[in-house]
Design a protein around this motif. Structure first.
Motif, PDB file in Angstrom:
ATOM      1  N   SER A   1       0.812  -1.220   0.000  1.00 34.38           N
ATOM      2  CA  SER A   1       0.000   0.000   0.000  1.00 34.38           C
ATOM      3  C   SER A   1       0.845   1.271   0.000  1.00 34.38           C
ATOM      4  O   SER A   1       0.296   2.376  -0.072  1.00 34.38           O
ATOM      5  CB  SER A   1      -0.919   0.019   1.223  1.00 34.38           C
ATOM      6  N   LEU A   2       2.183   1.133   0.062  1.00 36.06           N
ATOM      7  CA  LEU A   2       3.067   2.293   0.139  1.00 36.06           C
ATOM      8  C   LEU A   2       4.060   2.290  -1.010  1.00 36.06           C
ATOM      9  O   LEU A   2       4.461   1.239  -1.504  1.00 36.06           O
ATOM     10  CB  LEU A   2       3.852   2.290   1.463  1.00 36.06           C
ATOM     11  N   THR A   3       4.479   3.492  -1.416  1.00 39.93           N
ATOM     12  CA  THR A   3       5.562   3.614  -2.384  1.00 39.93           C
ATOM     13  C   THR A   3       6.442   4.793  -2.000  1.00 39.93           C
ATOM     14  O   THR A   3       5.933   5.887  -1.698  1.00 39.93           O
ATOM     15  CB  THR A   3       5.028   3.790  -3.822  1.00 39.93           C
ATOM     16  N   VAL A   4       7.752   4.571  -1.957  1.00 42.72           N
ATOM     17  CA  VAL A   4       8.702   5.635  -1.639  1.00 42.72           C
ATOM     18  C   VAL A   4       9.041   6.361  -2.929  1.00 42.72           C
ATOM     19  O   VAL A   4       9.654   5.784  -3.834  1.00 42.72           O
ATOM     20  CB  VAL A   4       9.975   5.069  -0.980  1.00 42.72           C
ATOM     21  N   VAL A   5       8.660   7.635  -3.003  1.00 47.00           N
ATOM     22  CA  VAL A   5       8.889   8.376  -4.252  1.00 47.00           C
ATOM     23  C   VAL A   5      10.290   8.958  -4.312  1.00 47.00           C
ATOM     24  O   VAL A   5      10.838   9.152  -5.401  1.00 47.00           O
ATOM     25  CB  VAL A   5       7.843   9.492  -4.437  1.00 47.00           C
ATOM     26  N   THR A   6      10.900   9.244  -3.157  1.00 49.07           N
ATOM     27  CA  THR A   6      12.287   9.703  -3.124  1.00 49.07           C
ATOM     28  C   THR A   6      12.786   9.660  -1.686  1.00 49.07           C
ATOM     29  O   THR A   6      11.989   9.582  -0.741  1.00 49.07           O
ATOM     30  CB  THR A   6      12.433  11.132  -3.684  1.00 49.07           C
ATOM     31  N   VAL A   7      14.105   9.690  -1.538  1.00 51.08           N
ATOM     32  CA  VAL A   7      14.722   9.753  -0.209  1.00 51.08           C
ATOM     33  C   VAL A   7      15.650  10.962  -0.169  1.00 51.08           C
ATOM     34  O   VAL A   7      16.154  11.410  -1.203  1.00 51.08           O
ATOM     35  CB  VAL A   7      15.511   8.468   0.130  1.00 51.08           C
ATOM     36  N   CYS A   8      15.872  11.492   1.026  1.00 53.51           N
ATOM     37  CA  CYS A   8      16.773  12.629   1.184  1.00 53.51           C
ATOM     38  C   CYS A   8      17.431  12.558   2.554  1.00 53.51           C
ATOM     39  O   CYS A   8      16.985  11.806   3.433  1.00 53.51           O
ATOM     40  CB  CYS A   8      16.031  13.957   0.995  1.00 53.51           C
ATOM     41  N   ASP A   9      18.507  13.346   2.728  1.00 55.92           N
ATOM     42  CA  ASP A   9      19.303  13.178   3.941  1.00 55.92           C
ATOM     43  C   ASP A   9      19.544  14.469   4.710  1.00 55.92           C
ATOM     44  O   ASP A   9      20.374  14.499   5.621  1.00 55.92           O
ATOM     45  CB  ASP A   9      20.638  12.502   3.616  1.00 55.92           C
ATOM     46  N   ASP A  10      18.843  15.556   4.355  1.00 53.28           N
ATOM     47  CA  ASP A  10      18.963  16.767   5.161  1.00 53.28           C
ATOM     48  C   ASP A  10      17.691  17.599   5.020  1.00 53.28           C
ATOM     49  O   ASP A  10      16.809  17.297   4.207  1.00 53.28           O
ATOM     50  CB  ASP A  10      20.208  17.576   4.823  1.00 53.28           C
ATOM     51  N   TYR A  11      17.619  18.641   5.826  1.00 56.06           N
ATOM     52  CA  TYR A  11      16.409  19.465   5.920  1.00 56.06           C
ATOM     53  C   TYR A  11      16.069  20.136   4.597  1.00 56.06           C
ATOM     54  O   TYR A  11      14.927  20.078   4.126  1.00 56.06           O
ATOM     55  CB  TYR A  11      16.618  20.509   7.016  1.00 56.06           C
ATOM     56  N   ASP A  12      17.046  20.776   3.969  1.00 61.08           N
ATOM     57  CA  ASP A  12      16.782  21.492   2.728  1.00 61.08           C
ATOM     58  C   ASP A  12      16.340  20.546   1.617  1.00 61.08           C
ATOM     59  O   ASP A  12      15.440  20.866   0.830  1.00 61.08           O
ATOM     60  CB  ASP A  12      18.024  22.267   2.289  1.00 61.08           C
ATOM     61  N   ALA A  13      16.962  19.368   1.563  1.00 59.51           N
ATOM     62  CA  ALA A  13      16.574  18.392   0.549  1.00 59.51           C
ATOM     63  C   ALA A  13      15.145  17.911   0.780  1.00 59.51           C
ATOM     64  O   ALA A  13      14.396  17.663  -0.171  1.00 59.51           O
ATOM     65  CB  ALA A  13      17.543  17.214   0.551  1.00 59.51           C
ATOM     66  N   LEU A  14      14.763  17.787   2.055  1.00 57.70           N
ATOM     67  CA  LEU A  14      13.391  17.368   2.375  1.00 57.70           C
ATOM     68  C   LEU A  14      12.383  18.408   1.888  1.00 57.70           C
ATOM     69  O   LEU A  14      11.369  18.061   1.271  1.00 57.70           O
ATOM     70  CB  LEU A  14      13.253  17.155   3.885  1.00 57.70           C
ATOM     71  N   LEU A  15      12.641  19.679   2.168  1.00 56.84           N
ATOM     72  CA  LEU A  15      11.722  20.720   1.723  1.00 56.84           C
ATOM     73  C   LEU A  15      11.569  20.707   0.204  1.00 56.84           C
ATOM     74  O   LEU A  15      10.454  20.822  -0.325  1.00 56.84           O
ATOM     75  CB  LEU A  15      12.210  22.097   2.187  1.00 56.84           C
ATOM     76  N   ALA A  16      12.686  20.564  -0.502  1.00 49.21           N
ATOM     77  CA  ALA A  16      12.652  20.548  -1.970  1.00 49.21           C
ATOM     78  C   ALA A  16      11.907  19.317  -2.491  1.00 49.21           C
ATOM     79  O   ALA A  16      11.135  19.408  -3.453  1.00 49.21           O
ATOM     80  CB  ALA A  16      14.074  20.580  -2.523  1.00 49.21           C
ATOM     81  N   ALA A  17      12.131  18.172  -1.837  1.00 51.87           N
ATOM     82  CA  ALA A  17      11.481  16.937  -2.277  1.00 51.87           C
ATOM     83  C   ALA A  17       9.966  17.016  -2.119  1.00 51.87           C
ATOM     84  O   ALA A  17       9.205  16.552  -2.983  1.00 51.87           O
ATOM     85  CB  ALA A  17      12.026  15.752  -1.485  1.00 51.87           C
ATOM     86  N   VAL A  18       9.508  17.606  -1.022  1.00 47.75           N
ATOM     87  CA  VAL A  18       8.066  17.734  -0.804  1.00 47.75           C
ATOM     88  C   VAL A  18       7.443  18.673  -1.833  1.00 47.75           C
ATOM     89  O   VAL A  18       6.371  18.395  -2.384  1.00 47.75           O
ATOM     90  CB  VAL A  18       7.785  18.215   0.637  1.00 47.75           C
ATOM     91  N   ASP A  19       8.113  19.778  -2.118  1.00 46.60           N
ATOM     92  CA  ASP A  19       7.593  20.711  -3.122  1.00 46.60           C
ATOM     93  C   ASP A  19       7.533  20.061  -4.502  1.00 46.60           C
ATOM     94  O   ASP A  19       6.607  20.316  -5.285  1.00 46.60           O
ATOM     95  CB  ASP A  19       8.462  21.965  -3.181  1.00 46.60           C
ATOM     96  N   GLU A  20       8.515  19.216  -4.791  1.00 50.17           N
ATOM     97  CA  GLU A  20       8.564  18.577  -6.114  1.00 50.17           C
ATOM     98  C   GLU A  20       7.558  17.437  -6.245  1.00 50.17           C
ATOM     99  O   GLU A  20       6.843  17.330  -7.252  1.00 50.17           O
ATOM    100  CB  GLU A  20       9.970  18.048  -6.397  1.00 50.17           C
ATOM    101  N   HIS A  21       7.507  16.559  -5.235  1.00 50.32           N
ATOM    102  CA  HIS A  21       6.725  15.325  -5.362  1.00 50.32           C
ATOM    103  C   HIS A  21       5.344  15.388  -4.733  1.00 50.32           C
ATOM    104  O   HIS A  21       4.494  14.547  -5.044  1.00 50.32           O
ATOM    105  CB  HIS A  21       7.508  14.160  -4.748  1.00 50.32           C
ATOM    106  N   ARG A  22       5.122  16.327  -3.829  1.00 48.22           N
ATOM    107  CA  ARG A  22       3.834  16.465  -3.140  1.00 48.22           C
ATOM    108  C   ARG A  22       3.314  15.104  -2.662  1.00 48.22           C
ATOM    109  O   ARG A  22       2.248  14.635  -3.109  1.00 48.22           O
ATOM    110  CB  ARG A  22       2.807  17.159  -4.027  1.00 48.22           C
ATOM    111  N   PRO A  23       4.026  14.477  -1.738  1.00 50.29           N
ATOM    112  CA  PRO A  23       3.646  13.136  -1.278  1.00 50.29           C
ATOM    113  C   PRO A  23       2.420  13.177  -0.362  1.00 50.29           C
ATOM    114  O   PRO A  23       1.976  14.251   0.077  1.00 50.29           O
ATOM    115  CB  PRO A  23       4.883  12.689  -0.497  1.00 50.29           C
ATOM    116  N   ASP A  24       1.904  12.002  -0.065  1.00 51.45           N
ATOM    117  CA  ASP A  24       0.818  11.887   0.907  1.00 51.45           C
ATOM    118  C   ASP A  24       1.356  11.955   2.337  1.00 51.45           C
ATOM    119  O   ASP A  24       0.687  12.459   3.239  1.00 51.45           O
ATOM    120  CB  ASP A  24       0.073  10.567   0.712  1.00 51.45           C
ATOM    121  N   VAL A  25       2.570  11.421   2.518  1.00 49.43           N
ATOM    122  CA  VAL A  25       3.172  11.347   3.857  1.00 49.43           C
ATOM    123  C   VAL A  25       4.674  11.586   3.762  1.00 49.43           C
ATOM    124  O   VAL A  25       5.324  11.140   2.807  1.00 49.43           O
ATOM    125  CB  VAL A  25       2.928   9.961   4.508  1.00 49.43           C
TER     126      VAL A  25
END
Length: 218
Positions: free
Chosen positions: A27-51
């Motif tokens: 029921s889950l899929t990992v769309v991307t992984v990141c290793d710091d705060y700035d990368a996390l913010l960018a990943a969320v803006d790009e992929h707009r995940p559910d969680v």
């Protein structure tokens, strides 16, 4: 429906362990992984995940990046769930996470990686707008108050009011939902704080600690 997840963790072994657990859940899929705060913010803006599943501490400061990210996402991506994982059972971290409301938020200890079903369940729960708090965190909150749950002291109406508090409603909204006056809601809330031993806490922490106890009993 598949839940799309962004995973943020700076420790390689932990990150790969978490990704392995999530990848095994159909029921889950990992769309991307990141290793710091700035990368996390960018990943969320790009992929707009559910969680977002994030460590509480990451570069650049290794202090409370996960909690700060959750607070930011509450404003920028209000429908997105966040699961914060931590090695610390200090309830202050959970209080900070839930200060803006408990909806779609979870706080788990990293030791739950040994129970993949619990971790997966938490991700699914926050994707639905629910909340999860690690029982050990709540144990730390009530340690020294005896073994009996303080929630047992609440009247049925006080329990109803507390359940509405846990959804993030203010006193006026609680009154409307339960068909009570705002004054009656205030009286019930004061009773809840007194029975849970929270009367001396500052206002925000009183509400959040009460919600923590409610979530643990759910």
């Amino acid at each position: 429906m598949t839940v799309r997840v962004v995973l943020a963790e700076d420790n390689l072994l932990t990150r790969e362990g978490l990704r392995s657990i999530l990848d095994r859940a159909p029921s889950l899929t990992v769309v991307t992984v990141c290793d710091d705060y700035d990368a996390l913010l960018a990943a969320v803006d790009e992929h707009r995940p559910d969680v977002v599943l994030t460590d509480i501490r990451m570069p650049p400061t290794n202090t409370d990046e996960g909690v700060r990210a959750a607070a930011r996402f509450r404003r920028t991506h209000p429908s997105m769930g966040v699961v914060v994982i931590s090695q610390y059972d200090d309830p202050e971290f959970a209080l900070a996470l839930l200060e803006d409301g408990s909806r779609a938020r979870a706080y788990l200890l990293k030791e739950r990686m040994s129970d993949p079903a619990q971790l997966i369940s938490a991700v699914v729960e926050v994707s639905r707008g629910g909340s999860v708090v690690d029982p050990k965190v709540v144990d730390a909150l009530v340690r020294g108050r005896g073994t009996r749950s303080p929630l047992a002291l609440l009247t049925p109406r006080e329990q109803d009011v507390l359940a509405e508090m846990a959804t993030g409603k203010d006193n006026a909204a609680i009154a409307a939902t339960l068909v009570l006056t705002v004054r009656a809601v205030e009286k019930h809330i004061n009773g809840i704080f007194a029975k849970l031993g929270l009367a001396e806490e500052r206002e925000v922490h009183k509400r959040v600690k009460a919600v923590l106890l409610h979530l643990a009993a759910g």
